[in-house]
Scaffold this motif. Structure first.
Motif, PDB file in Angstrom:
ATOM      1  N   ASN A   1       0.862  -1.184   0.000  1.00 22.30           N
ATOM      2  CA  ASN A   1       0.000   0.000   0.000  1.00 22.30           C
ATOM      3  C   ASN A   1       0.896   1.231   0.000  1.00 22.30           C
ATOM      4  O   ASN A   1       2.126   1.126  -0.054  1.00 22.30           O
ATOM      5  N   ALA A   2       0.293   2.404   0.067  1.00 21.28           N
ATOM      6  CA  ALA A   2       1.072   3.643  -0.004  1.00 21.28           C
ATOM      7  C   ALA A   2       2.061   3.748   1.151  1.00 21.28           C
ATOM      8  O   ALA A   2       3.200   4.201   0.961  1.00 21.28           O
ATOM      9  N   TYR A   3       1.651   3.321   2.347  1.00 21.37           N
ATOM     10  CA  TYR A   3       2.549   3.419   3.512  1.00 21.37           C
ATOM     11  C   TYR A   3       3.780   2.540   3.320  1.00 21.37           C
ATOM     12  O   TYR A   3       4.915   2.977   3.520  1.00 21.37           O
ATOM     13  N   LEU A   4       3.561   1.293   2.933  1.00 22.54           N
ATOM     14  CA  LEU A   4       4.671   0.353   2.788  1.00 22.54           C
ATOM     15  C   LEU A   4       5.571   0.751   1.623  1.00 22.54           C
ATOM     16  O   LEU A   4       6.809   0.654   1.722  1.00 22.54           O
ATOM     17  N   ASP A   5       4.983   1.191   0.532  1.00 17.72           N
ATOM     18  CA  ASP A   5       5.783   1.667  -0.604  1.00 17.72           C
ATOM     19  C   ASP A   5       6.672   2.845  -0.185  1.00 17.72           C
ATOM     20  O   ASP A   5       7.859   2.906  -0.531  1.00 17.72           O
ATOM     21  N   SER A   6       6.079   3.779   0.553  1.00 18.89           N
ATOM     22  CA  SER A   6       6.823   4.952   0.999  1.00 18.89           C
ATOM     23  C   SER A   6       7.921   4.568   1.984  1.00 18.89           C
ATOM     24  O   SER A   6       9.031   5.121   1.941  1.00 18.89           O
ATOM     25  N   LEU A   7       7.627   3.618   2.861  1.00 18.32           N
ATOM     26  CA  LEU A   7       8.609   3.166   3.844  1.00 18.32           C
ATOM     27  C   LEU A   7       9.841   2.583   3.155  1.00 18.32           C
ATOM     28  O   LEU A   7      10.980   2.892   3.521  1.00 18.32           O
ATOM     29  N   ALA A   8       9.611   1.748   2.148  1.00 15.40           N
ATOM     30  CA  ALA A   8      10.728   1.137   1.419  1.00 15.40           C
ATOM     31  C   ALA A   8      11.500   2.187   0.630  1.00 15.40           C
ATOM     32  O   ALA A   8      12.739   2.184   0.614  1.00 15.40           O
ATOM     33  N   ALA A   9      10.783   3.087  -0.026  1.00 20.54           N
ATOM     34  CA  ALA A   9      11.443   4.094  -0.853  1.00 20.54           C
ATOM     35  C   ALA A   9      12.255   5.077  -0.011  1.00 20.54           C
ATOM     36  O   ALA A   9      13.388   5.429  -0.372  1.00 20.54           O
ATOM     37  N   SER A  10      11.709   5.511   1.118  1.00 23.99           N
ATOM     38  CA  SER A  10      12.379   6.517   1.937  1.00 23.99           C
ATOM     39  C   SER A  10      13.599   5.966   2.661  1.00 23.99           C
ATOM     40  O   SER A  10      14.497   6.727   3.045  1.00 23.99           O
ATOM     41  N   THR A  11      13.660   4.640   2.839  1.00 19.81           N
ATOM     42  CA  THR A  11      14.817   4.024   3.499  1.00 19.81           C
ATOM     43  C   THR A  11      15.746   3.335   2.503  1.00 19.81           C
ATOM     44  O   THR A  11      16.759   2.744   2.896  1.00 19.81           O
TER      45      THR A  11
END
Length: 299
Positions: free
Chosen positions: A105-115
């Motif tokens: 989802n958007a949260y998990l995608d963002s978490l992976a991308a930001s780290t």
């Protein structure tokens, strides 16, 4: 073997138990988060809290099929503890660290991308989706039998979508003697449906095609079974929505019309958790072997 690989299995349902068994066989070091109420003891695996997990030593994390919610929370049916994944936690992991999840989802995608960490969505893989369609089809048959008073043989079944799950569903109901019509958009899918001796129709014609349907099975993860579509269905029509949450059906309007409609995206984990878990375990073990080789190459 996965010797010296540290993997965290975080939350999930009975399918995760098969994953844990497989990884223990392969000699991985396992940290289980969200399993403190599980009576079964796994030799070689330790139960931990998310707050005390050593993220700096982790090579991989395996999340439930549903991944996280919009706030990073993880479902833990074997625990009452609240488990939330944060950016600060993932930032502590080594560069090769990989997150495995069924969907994202958007949260998990963002978490992976930001780290800058790799995220693998298992259900986007053809092998997982095709194998998983087998228990999905069996569960769908079970639901149709439970919620109708007529046989599948001779019934009018409309299947929406002709992807990996839609194809398996349509073929099986056709083999059981149903009169199957399949809605799709791509010309090659419409041709294949016809070749398989079923009746194809373009999704633009959905309102006409559901007018005499006994069962409508949706596999499209966008709202295609709208209020307008439902208004054209007979009152006895059964809707089974296999798409990921929130599904592709206007459930509010279906209830208003008195039409039975069920959202059932997790059927494999309900009707055949052992088989569904073994499917995930086999794919994960192969992917983790590849990760171990990459880790050793860059060490």
């Amino acid at each position: 073997m996965l010797t010296n690989m540290h993997v965290a299995v975080v939350g999930g349902d009975a399918r995760q138990l098969e994953v844990i068994r497989k990884l223990i066989e392969l000699d991985a070091k396992l940290s289980l988060v969200g399993f403190d109420q599980l009576d079964h003891g796994f030799t070689g695996a330790s139960k931990e809290q998310i707050q005390t997990l050593d993220f700096s030593s982790l090579d991989a994390m395996i999340l439930p099929v549903a991944g996280t919610n919009a706030e990073g929370g993880v479902d833990t049916i074997f625990s009452n503890q609240k488990v939330v994944l944060t950016k600060e936690q993932i930032e502590q992991t080594p560069a090769h660290f990989t997150i495995f999840s069924g969907i994202s989802n958007a949260y998990l995608d963002s978490l992976a991308a930001s780290t800058n960490r790799k995220l693998i969505r298992l259900f986007e893989r053809d092998d997982v989706a095709i194998y998983n369609s087998i228990p999905t089809v069996e569960g769908t048959i079970m639901m149709v039998i439970q919620h109708t008073d007529y046989t599948i043989h001779g019934s009018r079944v409309v299947v929406l979508g002709f992807g990996r799950t839609g194809m398996s569903v349509a073929r099986t109901f056709h083999a059981l003697g149903a009169n199957v019509r399949v809605g799709a958009r791509r010309s090659e899918h419409l041709a294949r449906i016809s070749e398989m001796v079923m009746v194809p129709f373009h999704m633009n014609d959905i309102e006409k095609e559901v007018q005499n349907a006994d069962v409508v099975i949706n596999t499209i993860p966008h709202q295609v079974v709208t209020a307008s579509v439902i208004s054209k269905m007979p009152a006895h029509t059964l809707i089974i929505d296999l798409a990921s949450k929130p599904g592709g059906t206007d459930f509010r309007y279906a209830e208003k019309r008195g039409i039975k409609a069920f959202l059932a995206p997790g059927l494999p984990g309900i009707v055949a958790p052992k088989t569904a878990g073994q499917i995930l375990a086999n794919v994960l073990s192969s992917l983790l072997q590849d990760l171990r080789l990459r880790k050793e190459t860059t060490a």
